[in-house]
Design a protein around this motif. Structure first.
Motif, short mmCIF file in Angstrom:
data_model
loop_
_atom_site.label_atom_id
_atom_site.label_comp_id
_atom_site.label_asym_id
_atom_site.label_seq_id
_atom_site.Cartn_x
_atom_site.Cartn_y
_atom_site.Cartn_z
N UNK A 273 -2.77 11.39 -1.18
CA UNK A 273 -3.36 10.51 -2.08
C UNK A 273 -4.22 9.59 -1.43
N UNK A 274 -3.50 8.82 -0.55
CA UNK A 274 -4.30 7.75 0.17
C UNK A 274 -5.34 8.25 0.96
N UNK A 275 -5.39 9.41 1.49
CA UNK A 275 -6.26 9.84 2.23
C UNK A 275 -7.57 10.46 1.57
N UNK A 276 -7.44 10.39 0.24
CA UNK A 276 -8.57 10.85 -0.62
C UNK A 276 -9.19 9.45 -0.88
N UNK A 277 -8.68 8.24 -0.92
CA UNK A 277 -9.27 7.08 -1.51
C UNK A 277 -9.62 6.05 -0.48
N UNK B 221 -1.34 16.66 -7.14
CA UNK B 221 -0.25 16.93 -6.48
C UNK B 221 -0.50 18.65 -6.39
N UNK B 222 -1.12 19.34 -7.12
CA UNK B 222 -1.05 20.98 -7.05
C UNK B 222 -1.93 21.14 -5.67
N UNK B 223 -2.76 20.35 -5.43
CA UNK B 223 -3.53 20.58 -3.94
C UNK B 223 -2.55 20.27 -2.85
N UNK B 224 -1.69 19.22 -3.10
CA UNK B 224 -0.76 18.87 -1.97
C UNK B 224 0.40 19.87 -1.87
N UNK B 225 0.88 20.59 -3.08
CA UNK B 225 1.75 21.74 -3.10
C UNK B 225 1.19 22.83 -2.22
N UNK C 291 0.87 -0.99 0.15
CA UNK C 291 0.01 -0.10 0.00
C UNK C 291 0.97 1.13 -0.10
N UNK C 292 0.70 2.13 -0.93
CA UNK C 292 1.56 3.23 -1.12
C UNK C 292 1.64 4.19 -0.14
N UNK C 293 0.19 4.36 0.60
CA UNK C 293 0.24 5.16 1.72
C UNK C 293 1.05 5.16 2.63
N UNK C 294 1.23 3.77 3.02
CA UNK C 294 2.39 3.38 4.21
C UNK C 294 3.65 3.65 4.16
N UNK C 295 3.97 4.30 2.73
CA UNK C 295 5.36 4.68 2.60
C UNK C 295 5.59 6.35 3.43
N UNK C 296 4.53 7.00 3.72
CA UNK C 296 4.62 8.18 4.23
C UNK C 296 4.99 7.94 5.93
N UNK C 297 4.40 7.39 6.76
CA UNK C 297 4.53 7.11 7.99
C UNK C 297 5.90 6.39 8.22
N UNK C 298 6.18 5.53 7.29
CA UNK C 298 7.44 4.74 7.29
C UNK C 298 8.82 5.79 7.12
N UNK C 299 8.41 6.66 6.38
CA UNK C 299 9.57 7.73 6.23
C UNK C 299 9.33 8.89 7.19
N UNK D 250 11.96 14.07 0.75
CA UNK D 250 11.36 12.63 0.97
C UNK D 250 10.43 12.75 1.96
N UNK D 251 10.69 13.44 3.24
CA UNK D 251 9.80 13.43 4.25
C UNK D 251 8.86 14.51 3.95
N UNK D 252 8.85 15.37 2.99
CA UNK D 252 7.71 16.39 2.57
C UNK D 252 7.01 16.03 1.27
N UNK D 253 7.79 16.49 0.33
CA UNK D 253 7.14 16.12 -1.16
C UNK D 253 6.60 14.92 -1.34
N UNK D 254 7.60 13.85 -1.36
CA UNK D 254 7.28 12.57 -1.69
C UNK D 254 6.37 12.04 -0.70
N UNK D 255 6.54 11.99 0.67
CA UNK D 255 5.70 11.44 1.64
C UNK D 255 4.33 11.98 1.63
N UNK D 256 4.05 13.40 1.58
CA UNK D 256 2.83 13.96 1.84
C UNK D 256 2.13 13.82 0.12
N UNK D 257 2.73 13.71 -0.51
CA UNK D 257 2.02 13.17 -1.98
C UNK D 257 1.36 11.91 -1.82
N UNK D 258 2.06 11.18 -1.23
CA UNK D 258 1.38 9.55 -1.23
C UNK D 258 0.37 9.67 -0.19
N UNK D 259 0.69 10.32 0.88
CA UNK D 259 -0.14 10.37 2.17
C UNK D 259 -1.45 10.97 1.70
#
Length: 284
Positions: free
Chosen positions: A220-224, A167-171, A1-9, A209-218
């Protein structure tokens, strides 16, 4: 599950902060984590939020970033023994109660059970010996948990504007949140401004990594995914922090903490019921 990457980071935040960054500059770290990450994502997905969604985007930025980051750091600094992590571990139960009350996404009983197991596991890892409770720190930790929970619920509820790039919303959430934190730097930060090579590396890790990448996947997961599922995944952060402390810093885990590690991990993973997630998603 991609969203799990965020808390791991995010679990690496503690070791990066303590080992690489200047001390007593938590708000500076928060701003440098959010603003560069937001600019990076905005370069990938440029443009303003869609009309009618700008206020929503700003509100999400405040709950997910602007309020959550400072409250998280204040709680972590003022609550010894990992009590802030324990307060955060109650988030799945809080979200489950809100969802059940409002009829949004009623969690299955088994998810509630696994939420209790995971919270107990985090408490077993974080609480060692006597615990001194600082009232202001406890209030900050509770409000931080409430802020992140509200951000998760609203992210799930609102999603993104039709046809827009997530990604624009996350930005813009990162940019709004980082901007809100800037005035807190002279109030709450007191450490040196010296930035050496290790500190620069730490800031880059937290931002990219902890900001751009992690929040992008987090986000995204939060919306689905159902909000309870996301909050259970968030418990992987203190579990990862404990694992890194054990592997990198040589911090030994007691048998009771080891049991807590297993319970927290089991609760976070087992609570991701695909069948229940599909049922909640259809009902949402």
């Amino acid at each position: 599950m991609g969203a799990a990457l965020a808390p791991l980071v995010w679990g690496s935040t503690y070791i990066v902060t303590t080992e690489l960054l200047p001390p007593d500059r938590s708000m500076t770290a928060s701003v440098l984590r959010a603003l560069p990450a937001g600019l990076l994502l905005l370069a990938v997905a440029p443009g303003l939020p869609a009309r009618g969604w700008r206020v929503r985007t700003a509100v999400l930025g405040i709950f997910n970033i602007g309020a959550f980051f400072p409250l998280l750091f204040i709680g972590a600094y003022r609550l010894p023994g990992g009590l802030a992590a324990v307060v955060g571990s109650i988030q799945p139960l809080f979200i489950g109660a809100v969802c059940a009350t409002l009829g949004w996404e009623r969690p299955a009983r088994v998810q509630t059970l696994w939420s209790v197991v995971a919270a107990f596991g985090v408490a077993s890892i974080a609480l060692t010996g006597s615990v001194t409770v600082d009232a202001f720190g406890l209030l900050a930790a509770c409000l931080g948990t409430l802020s992140m929970a509200t951000g998760l619920l609203l992210t799930r509820r609102w999603g993104v504007a039709p046809g827009s790039n997530p990604l624009n919303s996350t930005a813009w959430q990162l940019l709004v949140g980082g901007t809100v934190i800037i005035p807190l730097i002279p109030v709450l930060d007191a450490g040196s401004w010296d930035i050496d090579i290790p500190a620069l590396a730490g800031y880059v890790w937290l931002s990219v990594v902890g900001g751009a990448v992690a929040y992008a996947v987090w986000l995204r997961g939060a919306r689905s995914l159902p909000a309870v599922n996301m909050s259970l995944l968030g418990l992987l952060s203190p579990v990862t922090a404990a694992a890194l402390g054990w592997v990198v810093l040589g911090q030994a885990l007691t048998p009771f903490q080891s049991l807590g590690f297993v319970l927290a991990l089991a609760g976070s993973v087992a609570g991701q019921s695909r069948r229940q997630s599909r049922r909640q998603s259809r009902r949402y």
